[in-house]
Write a protein that holds these residues in place. Structure first.
Motif, PDB file in Angstrom:
ATOM      1  N   PHE A   6       0.839  -1.193   0.000  1.00 31.99           N
ATOM      2  CA  PHE A   6       0.000   0.000   0.000  1.00 31.99           C
ATOM      3  C   PHE A   6       0.880   1.250   0.000  1.00 31.99           C
ATOM      4  O   PHE A   6       1.764   1.394   0.842  1.00 31.99           O
ATOM      5  CB  PHE A   6      -0.913  -0.056   1.224  1.00 31.99           C
ATOM      6  CG  PHE A   6      -1.500   1.274   1.586  1.00 31.99           C
ATOM      7  CD1 PHE A   6      -2.307   1.962   0.683  1.00 31.99           C
ATOM      8  CD2 PHE A   6      -1.255   1.838   2.829  1.00 31.99           C
ATOM      9  CE1 PHE A   6      -2.844   3.185   1.016  1.00 31.99           C
ATOM     10  CE2 PHE A   6      -1.793   3.063   3.172  1.00 31.99           C
ATOM     11  CZ  PHE A   6      -2.585   3.727   2.259  1.00 31.99           C
ATOM     12  N   ARG A  28      -0.975   8.120   0.377  1.00 31.63           N
ATOM     13  CA  ARG A  28      -0.891   9.448  -0.229  1.00 31.63           C
ATOM     14  C   ARG A  28      -0.926  10.467   0.903  1.00 31.63           C
ATOM     15  O   ARG A  28      -1.877  10.492   1.687  1.00 31.63           O
ATOM     16  CB  ARG A  28      -2.082   9.665  -1.155  1.00 31.63           C
ATOM     17  CG  ARG A  28      -2.100   8.701  -2.304  1.00 31.63           C
ATOM     18  CD  ARG A  28      -3.348   8.898  -3.133  1.00 31.63           C
ATOM     19  NE  ARG A  28      -3.299   8.063  -4.322  1.00 31.63           N
ATOM     20  CZ  ARG A  28      -3.669   6.782  -4.347  1.00 31.63           C
ATOM     21  NH1 ARG A  28      -4.102   6.194  -3.249  1.00 31.63           N
ATOM     22  NH2 ARG A  28      -3.597   6.106  -5.471  1.00 31.63           N
ATOM     23  N   ILE A  60      -0.511  14.516   2.003  1.00 27.44           N
ATOM     24  CA  ILE A  60      -0.422  15.925   1.607  1.00 27.44           C
ATOM     25  C   ILE A  60       0.358  16.648   2.704  1.00 27.44           C
ATOM     26  O   ILE A  60       0.083  16.459   3.885  1.00 27.44           O
ATOM     27  CB  ILE A  60      -1.826  16.555   1.486  1.00 27.44           C
ATOM     28  CG1 ILE A  60      -2.646  15.869   0.384  1.00 27.44           C
ATOM     29  CG2 ILE A  60      -1.731  18.056   1.244  1.00 27.44           C
ATOM     30  CD1 ILE A  60      -2.246  16.205  -1.027  1.00 27.44           C
ATOM     31  N   PRO A  68      10.668   8.751   0.360  1.00 28.43           N
ATOM     32  CA  PRO A  68       9.647   8.142  -0.478  1.00 28.43           C
ATOM     33  C   PRO A  68       8.802   9.204  -1.200  1.00 28.43           C
ATOM     34  O   PRO A  68       8.580  10.295  -0.658  1.00 28.43           O
ATOM     35  CB  PRO A  68       8.787   7.328   0.489  1.00 28.43           C
ATOM     36  CG  PRO A  68       9.360   7.497   1.822  1.00 28.43           C
ATOM     37  CD  PRO A  68      10.552   8.357   1.762  1.00 28.43           C
ATOM     38  N   PRO A  69       8.317   8.887  -2.407  1.00 24.30           N
ATOM     39  CA  PRO A  69       7.607   9.879  -3.216  1.00 24.30           C
ATOM     40  C   PRO A  69       6.147  10.072  -2.796  1.00 24.30           C
ATOM     41  O   PRO A  69       5.396  10.741  -3.503  1.00 24.30           O
ATOM     42  CB  PRO A  69       7.689   9.291  -4.627  1.00 24.30           C
ATOM     43  CG  PRO A  69       7.782   7.827  -4.425  1.00 24.30           C
ATOM     44  CD  PRO A  69       8.480   7.606  -3.123  1.00 24.30           C
ATOM     45  N   VAL A 105       4.795  11.795  -0.447  1.00 27.31           N
ATOM     46  CA  VAL A 105       4.368  13.084   0.098  1.00 27.31           C
ATOM     47  C   VAL A 105       4.262  14.123  -1.009  1.00 27.31           C
ATOM     48  O   VAL A 105       5.172  14.294  -1.800  1.00 27.31           O
ATOM     49  CB  VAL A 105       5.348  13.550   1.188  1.00 27.31           C
ATOM     50  CG1 VAL A 105       5.083  14.989   1.564  1.00 27.31           C
ATOM     51  CG2 VAL A 105       5.199  12.674   2.412  1.00 27.31           C
ATOM     52  N   ARG A 106       3.120  14.780  -1.067  1.00 27.21           N
ATOM     53  CA  ARG A 106       2.883  15.804  -2.081  1.00 27.21           C
ATOM     54  C   ARG A 106       2.750  17.139  -1.371  1.00 27.21           C
ATOM     55  O   ARG A 106       1.980  17.278  -0.441  1.00 27.21           O
ATOM     56  CB  ARG A 106       1.592  15.452  -2.836  1.00 27.21           C
ATOM     57  CG  ARG A 106       1.726  14.070  -3.463  1.00 27.21           C
ATOM     58  CD  ARG A 106       0.421  13.397  -3.708  1.00 27.21           C
ATOM     59  NE  ARG A 106       0.640  12.015  -4.165  1.00 27.21           N
ATOM     60  CZ  ARG A 106      -0.316  11.253  -4.645  1.00 27.21           C
ATOM     61  NH1 ARG A 106      -1.556  11.711  -4.745  1.00 27.21           N
ATOM     62  NH2 ARG A 106      -0.047  10.029  -5.018  1.00 27.21           N
ATOM     63  N   ALA A 115      -8.375  17.583   2.627  1.00 26.97           N
ATOM     64  CA  ALA A 115      -7.408  16.663   2.032  1.00 26.97           C
ATOM     65  C   ALA A 115      -7.781  15.219   2.346  1.00 26.97           C
ATOM     66  O   ALA A 115      -7.766  14.352   1.470  1.00 26.97           O
ATOM     67  CB  ALA A 115      -6.002  16.976   2.543  1.00 26.97           C
ATOM     68  N   MET A 163     -10.781  14.207   0.390  1.00 21.29           N
ATOM     69  CA  MET A 163     -10.542  14.003  -1.034  1.00 21.29           C
ATOM     70  C   MET A 163      -9.727  12.752  -1.301  1.00 21.29           C
ATOM     71  O   MET A 163      -9.483  12.409  -2.456  1.00 21.29           O
ATOM     72  CB  MET A 163      -9.819  15.203  -1.614  1.00 21.29           C
ATOM     73  CG  MET A 163     -10.705  16.391  -1.843  1.00 21.29           C
ATOM     74  SD  MET A 163      -9.767  17.594  -2.773  1.00 21.29           S
ATOM     75  CE  MET A 163     -10.660  19.073  -2.407  1.00 21.29           C
ATOM     76  N   GLY A 164      -9.235  12.109  -0.250  1.00 23.72           N
ATOM     77  CA  GLY A 164      -8.568  10.838  -0.495  1.00 23.72           C
ATOM     78  C   GLY A 164      -7.153  10.737   0.028  1.00 23.72           C
ATOM     79  O   GLY A 164      -6.479   9.737  -0.223  1.00 23.72           O
ATOM     80  N   ALA A 165      -6.680  11.733   0.765  1.00 25.11           N
ATOM     81  CA  ALA A 165      -5.343  11.609   1.343  1.00 25.11           C
ATOM     82  C   ALA A 165      -5.407  10.624   2.505  1.00 25.11           C
ATOM     83  O   ALA A 165      -6.421  10.535   3.199  1.00 25.11           O
ATOM     84  CB  ALA A 165      -4.851  12.956   1.826  1.00 25.11           C
ATOM     85  N   ASP A 166      -4.314   9.888   2.704  1.00 27.96           N
ATOM     86  CA  ASP A 166      -4.261   8.955   3.826  1.00 27.96           C
ATOM     87  C   ASP A 166      -3.616   9.596   5.046  1.00 27.96           C
ATOM     88  O   ASP A 166      -3.652   9.047   6.138  1.00 27.96           O
ATOM     89  CB  ASP A 166      -3.471   7.710   3.425  1.00 27.96           C
ATOM     90  CG  ASP A 166      -4.111   7.010   2.245  1.00 27.96           C
ATOM     91  OD1 ASP A 166      -5.260   6.570   2.381  1.00 27.96           O
ATOM     92  OD2 ASP A 166      -3.465   6.935   1.182  1.00 27.96           O
ATOM     93  N   PRO A 205      -5.035   2.218   4.227  1.00 27.15           N
ATOM     94  CA  PRO A 205      -5.715   3.379   3.632  1.00 27.15           C
ATOM     95  C   PRO A 205      -6.796   3.943   4.554  1.00 27.15           C
ATOM     96  O   PRO A 205      -7.382   3.218   5.351  1.00 27.15           O
ATOM     97  CB  PRO A 205      -6.336   2.829   2.358  1.00 27.15           C
ATOM     98  CG  PRO A 205      -6.078   1.377   2.332  1.00 27.15           C
ATOM     99  CD  PRO A 205      -5.246   0.981   3.486  1.00 27.15           C
TER     100      PRO A 205
END
Lengths: 165, 674
Positions: A6, A9, A11, A34-35, A37-38, A56, A59-62, A133
């Motif tokens: 898993f 995601r 933010i 790790p990629p 984090v946005r 956030a 909208m789907g951030a974990d 998730p």
């Protein structure tokens, strides 16, 4: 079926003066993380409205990270203390929603702390990977009883407001 | 939406293109993102050709928004804003995505980096469409400058400005300017006499018409912003009327009270209760040390008053306050010396003949407590052997991880002075020798030839417990000589500890006062470590000298001059552009609750009693956005960082979830909007 790990995601809200520069520094120093984090730049961690975090997650951030200057080092003198207070209150609320504490993290990172920020990101990604998730959008949209729940709130509210004869 | 967005993905040579499939990102943006009409990738977007590419597209394709996926906005935001402005597009209608610092440089997986880049571009594209045209405003710059700290860096800055015909206030905490340099004997590597080169600069300050010297004073409070600071200075009571005092020094002679001078003489010498730190002090007026003055202790004495030929003594004097208006501030507040008692195994304070570097400077100084004679603590015996211990409190994770930069050279200087003045053998215990500027390596070579002994290794202990013959009555330096791989015990008569430079004890308070930040160690943070070493994140506040980090005299002087040059250019321009990132309160939504009034640390929000609404003073607002986040009515908007813009960014960053690719999760339309 093969099991895929898993990939959470996350933010991150970074203040312009310390944490965003810490992220810049992590880059300049080629520190790998790790990629997952946005990042979003805000002028100050004090700008982070709790709504942003809820939005956030909805909208789907974990997970959400709020990063600011260390206490006492805020570019705007003391606004990170306000972020800190809001964070404490929001955590309280999120706990009631059943959101694990690890999902929303307040991280101090000065402009010199690229390595520390990267380490914090690594740790957070790992923690959320363990948690799995959050799936707020899925849960909220698929049970189909949202309308009903909203009506019941209204009903309860009216009942509570009724003045006994 | 009807905006026409242009997307530009920079390769940055191979810096981005090596980890991110830039062509794929560009193509994906055009196909998948609403509003994108042009999407290109280019080798170096920041080059003039890259900028022209944007400018041409704005003109030919009629772009109304621009997104640049390149490096951090801290590097090139201004560049691309300028490019937009050149083509007639409002510069604030451009948004950057940091593909290099936040993605290519920190990722290891090309596919993941490419995916992350797409989302970053999506966020920027969604956000930029909600941008509004903003105009930077210009405010006039007050040509007067405040310099805080009268060491060599501050002196240099003040003189540079004054010589250019500008007014300067120089505030110094101690009774005299001069700083640490005034305490030194010689300067490396030229062995110039420190006082001989410094005191002329000090008198230049004294006679300069443009410089108002406020010694024995401290900055109490700072408000305002670039070009327009209001500063309150506390002038501590000297108990001497400056307008009457001639600086004849009779009061110092007649004062019956002797006090150990902990500051200027580093505890090695004495001064009187009314004193000037040193004879060439600038200004020449003495100060009464209230703590030690017999009159203030017991109510009688007044010897100074009786003998003063001009009746300048005033025991009733109170602290006074001065309110100054300045356009820019240069901070040159210097350093404190590491407290060597924190390392008990080195014996400072316990073993009499262990000295600090500052004590040794004073001892070497011809006007110092021993008149330049190098002697043990008893005041008469000349040492036969001297050990110099490097890196005391620096390059040491327990105290300060940084290199204190000047100690190697100072140690070489000390070695030279000891050998010049005595017949002693000199041992230097170093970790690495770092003579790294012009003529420094040559000085090191010179000392090697002069016969100074160098032992590579960090000293473990300094003790007076003799174990072997020849150690009785000596200080024994226990060290591992890492070049021969053996433990050594070196018996010496005198030890000099090269204590590290540390940030001033109150550096963080000062930083807070001036609205700048400190590094973890406590040094003031510069705007850019390479390209902007004297500016800070706060416009109008500059830093110079050791307060920014350990450095030697030439570097401090250069920074003082550099800071002055920066200020001069602002004074010459006469006005300064202010970023339009401020908060605005919409009166019709404001309930007058005043929550925001107390939140603002800059007092930028006032309450309009008549209309019963809060109002933002744009000149004071720094745009942090805390009030925007706090307003319960949502009546405050933060320009360039509005809720809608940030929501759009979140939406873009989570586009993979929202559009359902890869996760199997479904978008809940109502939630994602708003």
């Amino acid at each position: 079926m093969e099991e895929k790990t898993f990939e959470p995601r996350i933010i991150a809200f970074l203040c312009n003066w310390c944490s965003y520069r810490a992220a810049d520094l992590a880059g300049t120093a080629r520190i790998k993380y790790p990629p997952n984090v946005r990042m979003i730049r805000v002028m100050c961690s004090g700008r982070v409205d709790p709504t942003f975090i809820l939005k956030a997650l909805a909208m789907g951030a974990d997970g959400v990270m709020i990063a600011g200057c260390h206490p006492g080092e805020c570019h705007y003198l003391e606004q990170n203390y306000k972020a800190m207070r809001r964070y404490a209150m929001l955590r309280h609320t999120l706990r009631q929603f059943g959101v694990e504490d690890e999902r929303v993290r307040l991280q101090w990172a000065s402009a010199a702390e690229g390595a520390q920020l990267a380490e914090a990101i690594r740790e957070m990604v790992e923690q959320i990977r363990q948690l799995g998730p959050l799936q707020w959008p899925t849960y909220w949209s698929e049970n189909g009883r949202r309308e009903e729940a909203l009506k019941s709130i209204e009903r309860e509210h009216e009942e509570a407001m009724e003045v006994p004869a | 939406m009807s905006e026409r967005v242009g997307v530009y993905i920079c390769h940055c040579g191979s810096n981005i293109a090596g980890m991110v499939d830039v062509a794929q990102v560009a193509e994906w943006a055009k196909e998948n993102l609403e509003g994108v009409v042009v999407s290109r990738d280019y080798k170096f977007m920041c080059s003039s050709l890259g900028q022209e590419l944007i400018e041409e597209d704005i003109r030919k394709e009629g772009l109304t928004r621009v997104v640049v996926g390149a490096c951090s906005p801290h590097l090139h935001e201004k560049t691309f804003r300028r490019a937009c402005a050149n083509a007639g597009l409002n510069p604030y209608l451009m948004q950057m995505a940091s593909l290099r610092e936040q993605i290519s440089w920190v990722s290891e997986d090309k596919a993941a980096a490419t995916e992350k880049s797409k989302l970053a571009i999506a966020a920027a594209v969604k956000r930029v469409q909600l941008h509004e045209e903003l105009e930077a405003s210009r405010v006039p710059v007050n040509p007067t400058t405040l310099v805080v700290g009268g060491g060599i860096a501050g002196i240099q800055a003040a003189l540079e400005l004054a010589e250019g015909g500008h007014q300067v206030y120089l505030v110094e905490r101690e009774p005299s300017i001069g700083g640490h340099m005034a305490q030194f004997d010689k300067t490396f590597p030229t062995l110039d006499c420190s006082a001989c080169i410094l005191t002329p600069r000090m008198s230049d300050v004294e006679v300069a018409e443009n410089i108002t010297l406020l010694s024995y004073a401290e900055v109490e409070d700072v408000s305002g912003f670039i070009g327009n600071f209001q500063v309150r200075v506390r002038k501590k009571a000297r108990y001497v009327k400056e307008e009457l005092c001639t600086g004849c020094g009779i009061c110092e002679e007649k004062c019956p009270k002797k006090v150990v001078d902990e500051i200027f003489e580093a505890g090695l010498g004495y001064r009187k209760a009314i004193y000037r730190p040193f004879p060439q002090a600038v200004p020449k007026y003495p100060v009464i040390d209230r703590e030690n003055c017999i009159y203030f202790e017991r109510g009688t004495c007044k010897a100074c008053e009786k003998f003063c030929p001009t009746n300048a003594i005033d025991f009733e004097q109170q602290d006074s306050f001065l309110d100054l208006e300045v356009g820019n501030v240069i901070l040159a507040t210097g350093f404190d010396l590491f407290d060597c008692t924190k390392i008990p195994q080195y014996g400072y304070g316990r073993l009499a003949n262990v000295f600090t570097n500052l004590e040794f400077e004073r001892m070497c100084n011809a006007s110092g407590p021993t008149e330049g004679k190098i002697v043990l603590r008893d005041g008469v015996t000349e040492p036969k052997s001297v050990a110099i211990v490097h890196c005391v409190g620096s390059r040491d994770k327990r105290f300060n991880p940084y290199c204190s930069a000047v100690c190697c050279m100072a140690a070489l200087k000390f070695g030279h002075l000891v050998m010049e003045k005595t017949d002693a053998e000199v041992y230097s215990f170093y970790i690495d020798m770092r003579p790294n500027f012009k003529d420094y390596e040559e000085f090191y070579d010179r000392l090697l030839e002069e016969g100074m002994h160098f032992v590579r290794g960090r000293v473990a202990e300094i003790t007076d417990a003799a174990r072997q013959p020849g150690e009785e009555g000596k200080l024994i330096v226990q060290v591992e000589d890492t070049l021969i791989g053996q433990q050594r015990r070196v018996p010496v008569d005198m030890v000099i500890l090269m204590g590290a430079m540390e940030p001033r004890a109150d550096a963080t308070e000062v930083a807070l006062k001036f609205g700048i930040s400190c590094s973890m160690a406590g040094w003031f943070t510069e705007r850019h470590p390479k390209l902007d070493p004297v500016a800070t994140m706060t416009e109008g506040i500059y830093i110079a000298g050791v307060c920014q980090g350990p450095k030697d005299i030439p570097a401090s002087v250069s920074q003082g001059a550099a800071a002055a040059a920066r200020v001069k250019s602002l004074i010459t321009t006469g006005s300064v552009e202010i970023e339009p990132i401020v908060a605005t309160i919409h009166e019709e939504f404001c309930s007058g609750c005043r929550i925001c009034n107390d939140l603002c640390p800059f007092n930028a929000i006032d309450f309009d009693d008549e209309k019963e609404v809060s109002v933002v003073n744009e000149a004071l607002c720094k745009g942090c956005g805390t009030c925007v986040a706090a307003c319960p009515a949502g009546a405050i908007t933060g320009a360039h960082f509005s809720n809608e813009q940030i929501y759009a960014e979140i939406e873009g960053l989570l586009l993979d979830v929202i559009s359902g690719n890869g996760s199997g999760r479904v978008r809940e339309p109502e939630l994602a909007e708003a």
